[in-house]
Scaffold this motif. Structure first.
Motif, PDB file in Angstrom:
ATOM      1  N   ILE A 124       0.848  -1.201   0.000  1.00 14.07           N
ATOM      2  CA  ILE A 124       0.000   0.000   0.000  1.00 14.07           C
ATOM      3  C   ILE A 124       0.879   1.245   0.000  1.00 14.07           C
ATOM      4  CG2 ILE A 124      -1.576   1.427   1.360  1.00 14.07           C
ATOM      5  CD1 ILE A 124      -2.850  -1.105   2.407  1.00 14.07           C
ATOM      6  N   THR A 183      -1.683  -0.359  -7.711  1.00 15.94           N
ATOM      7  CA  THR A 183      -2.615  -0.415  -6.569  1.00 15.94           C
ATOM      8  C   THR A 183      -3.757  -1.393  -6.843  1.00 15.94           C
ATOM      9  OG1 THR A 183      -3.781   1.523  -7.441  1.00 15.94           O
ATOM     10  CG2 THR A 183      -2.162   1.921  -5.714  1.00 15.94           C
ATOM     11  N   THR A 193      -5.594  -1.905  -3.156  1.00  9.85           N
ATOM     12  CA  THR A 193      -5.323  -1.166  -1.918  1.00  9.85           C
ATOM     13  C   THR A 193      -6.437  -1.384  -0.900  1.00  9.85           C
ATOM     14  OG1 THR A 193      -4.019   0.475  -3.057  1.00  9.85           O
ATOM     15  CG2 THR A 193      -5.041   1.193  -1.012  1.00  9.85           C
ATOM     16  N   ARG A 199      -6.013  -2.922   2.727  1.00  6.99           N
ATOM     17  CA  ARG A 199      -6.426  -2.178   3.939  1.00  6.99           C
ATOM     18  C   ARG A 199      -7.323  -3.050   4.807  1.00  6.99           C
ATOM     19  NH1 ARG A 199      -7.358   2.998   0.986  1.00  6.99           N
ATOM     20  NH2 ARG A 199      -5.401   4.118   1.186  1.00  6.99           N
TER      21      ARG A 199
END
Ligand SMILES: Cc1cc2nc3c(=O)[nH]c(=O)nc-3n(C[C@H](O)[C@H](O)[C@H](O)COP(=O)(O)OP(=O)(O)OC[C@H]3O[C@@H](n4cnc5c(N)ncnc54)[C@H](O)[C@@H]3O)c2cc1C
Length: 386
Positions: free
Chosen positions: A315, A362, A368, A372
């Motif tokens: 990330i 990403t 991402t 997360r």
């Protein structure tokens, strides 16, 4: 943790650097961008012959994951074609971790020669982030299996000898419990590969499986145990196998451009205070990305699976890469939009290339948002999202 490299790792880094300085020529880099295939079997084979590759297999031989990180870190910094090699070594690591003697002899021993490749067949047209929901079916048939379905984004399928293929073997149990992993030879009748172009010049593929027959000896892990094999593969993919220092070559190219590019205020761009600040911020981001990756490698080296650490490194590095390339493309103006070979292209076309390449970083290897979620659930202990 101790961030200092061991003496042996420092020697390994010096060996890899010297090797790459000689082997990664402008021709090698140019061929990669012209073909869209980020894999060079000549380079991979030469790395193996120089004794630098076998140690790159996680858990195999006497090298540790810090040396694995060093190899991919140096390949990335050199701008070398390494995507195919990273996936191949990742699969070699999975085979080493969960494979049988048959898999080790038939696949692992060949992969570490650098002259064979493997690709990843997880994603499907309708299932990417929620990969546990895939529908490609493997059905028992006597001693073997028959596979039918479609995979999407099978990067390097056109160069590969095998695909690490995630299939559904039981549709009647919760989705994570009905998956089985196979190694399937790409020459098996019933497999079709169609190219998919991307805006970053890299070629990927759509892959079709029509009544593909494989023997049970090609099953990797337990029947309906595919999700635990995925756990090993994903932990190795994020972080340690490259992809966390993409702005290192960019910084080099921007700096070279700025040293001669005229500034609107007179002088050259290298004197521009905003550009200098952004170069410094990029150098800091690169350093942080490097340390986060080293931490993931260190976790692997001490016997863990760096699932959360790899997510953090990916990330951070991919978001920083997108941000900094945006700054530099903006500051280069129209020349920052010109690609390789175009007259006046800023950074010889590298700023344009990096701006087109940064978005996908990403997305692939887990978006991402998914990374997360991984950190939220596994590091912070927040409730599961699904
Ligand atoms: C160039 C390229 C190469 C690739 N190479 C390979 C490969 O070699 N092998 C392979 O198997 N796959 C490969 N992939 C696939 C890649 O892993 C998937 O694209 C990725 O996992 C996202 O899946 P998706 O494209 O289906 O998007 P979706 O899963 O449909 O996601 C769409 C958006 O919704 C968000 N989202 C989805 N679910 C959630 C959630 N639960 N919480 C929050 N946000 C969510 C995502 O973050 C994303 O922004 C590649 C992809 C690209 C673009």
């Amino acid at each position: 943790m101790d961030f200092a490299l061991s003496d042996r790792a420092a020697v390994f880094r010096a060996d890899v650097k010297a090797f790459l300085a000689e082997q990664v020529t402008d021709e090698v880099i140019g061929a990669m961008h012209e073909s869209g295939t980020f894999n060079d079997r000549g380079l991979n084979g030469a790395l193996a012959d120089a004794g630098l590759l076998a140690g790159a297999v996680p858990g195999y031989g006497d090298r540790d994951p810090v040396e694995l990180y060093i190899l991919f870190n140096e390949l990335e910094k050199a701008g070398a074609p390494y995507d195919g090699l990273a996936v191949t070594m990742l699969v070699a690591g999975v085979v080493h971790s969960v494979g049988t003697d048959f898999h080790r002899t038939e696949v692992l021993e060949k992969l570490i020669t650098g002259r064979h490749n493997c690709c990843l067949g997880y994603s499907e047209p309708d299932h990417g982030s929620d990969v546990a929901a895939i529908t490609t079916r493997a059905v028992r048939d006597g001693d073997g299996w028959v596979i039918d379905g479609r995979k999407m984004w099978t990067t390097m399928a056109h160069e590969s000898d095998w695909v690490l293929l995630l299939t559904r073997t039981d549709p009647d149990v919760p989705k994570h419990q009905g998956l089985t992993m196979f190694l399937v030879h790409m020459d098996t009748p019933g497999i079709e590969v169609q190219p998919v172009a991307t805006m970053a010049t890299e070629r990927t593929n759509a892959t079709f499986f029509d009544a593909v027959r494989v023997g049970d000896q090609w099953r990797l892990g337990e029947v309906n145990g595919g999700w635990s094999v995925m756990g090993v593969a994903l932990a190795l993919e994020r972080g340690v196998m490259g992809g966390t220092n993409p702005a290192v070559p960019l910084l080099r190219h921007v700096r070279a451009w700025a040293e001669t590019a005229p500034s609107p205020d007179g002088g050259t761009m290298i004197d521009d205070p905003l550009l200098r600040e952004r170069l410094a911020r990029t150098a800091i981001a690169n350093q942080v990305g490097q340390l986060l990756t080293l931490r993931a490698a260190w976790v692997a080296a001490t016997g863990g699976l760096p699932g959360v650490e790899g997510s953090m490194a990916k990330i951070f590095a991919s978001e920083a890469y997108q941000q900094v390339v945006g700054w530099f493309q903006q500051m280069a103006g129209a020349e920052g939009l010109l690609g390789f070979g175009a007259d006046g292209a800023a950074g010889n076309g590298w700023i344009d290339y990096d701006a087109r390449h940064a978005p996908v970083t990403t997305i692939y290897g887990g978006t991402t948002e998914i990374n997360r979620n991984n950190i939220a659930e596994r590091h912070l202990g927040l409730p599961r999202t699904r």
